[in-house]
Enzyme design. Sequence first.
Site: not given
Length: 256
Positions: A41, A63, A175
Site C-alpha cells: 500500500d 490508493k 479515513m
Amino acid sequence: MTQSSPEPGRVYLVGAGPGDPDLLTLRAARLLMRAQVVVHDGLVDPSILAMAPRTARMISVAKSRSRHTLKQDEINALLVREALEGHDVIRLKGGDPFVFGRGGEEAEACHAAGVAVEVVPGISAAMGAAAAAQIPLTHRENASIVSFVAGQCKGLSEQNWAGLAGVGRTLVIYMGIATSEAIAEKLIADGLSPTMPLAVIENAARPTMRVLRGQLAGLAALVADNKVRSPALIVIGEVTGRGDMMELKQVLEAVQ
C-alpha cells in the site's frame, strides 16, 4: 514434451503496523527480509519497504480518495497471478490486514483460485496511534466500549452512528480526514454533544507524529487549520484528555 506448471506460491497478508519498523511482528520482519514479490500500500513507511531484499520486485498498489493505482479486483487478480506463477507474495498493508484493509476480500480471492494464504496480523492503526499518543482507548473512569468506523465509504450520510460515541464510549474513525466536516455534522445530528473532546493523530508512531486536540464542533477547522494529511486517525471521547494529562505530567517531571 509439455512444460509442467510451476508449483504455486503462497500469499502472505502481512500487517505493517502503524509505521515504525520496530512495531512489526517478528514473523512479518522475517517474511519481508526474504521476500520475492512485495505488493504494498501507499501508506507503508519507506523504512519498512527498505527491509525487503534488493532482488525483490516491489509493486505499489497505492490508493487515494481520488485515484487508485489498481482497483481492488485487479489487486486480487495480481496476487493470484503472481502466486500461480510460482512466487511467494507478501501483500503488505498498513496496520492490520483484517481491519479496514480489505484483507478478507483478498484472502477469499486467493482461496477461490486454489492459492494458499497466511495472515500475519499487525498492530492496527487504532491501537498503534492511541498507544503512541498515550491515549487509552478504554479507561475505567471514561470508556468501556470502543467502536471502529470508516469515515470514507459509500453511503456515509445514510449510516446510523447513534450510540457509537458518547459517555462511556470511544469512537475511532479511520479515513476520516477528507470528510471531517460531514462526520462532525453527522455525529452532532445523531445526538453527540458539540463539545465532546477529540484528538486527531497524524503519522502515528513516526518521528513526524502530531496529536491535535479539540472539540467535535471544531473538527473540520482543526483539520483544515493544521493542514492534516493521511495517515491520520480521529479519536472521539473523554479518553482523549488522558494523553494530554500524561504529556503535561511528563513536562512537569522534566522541569523538576
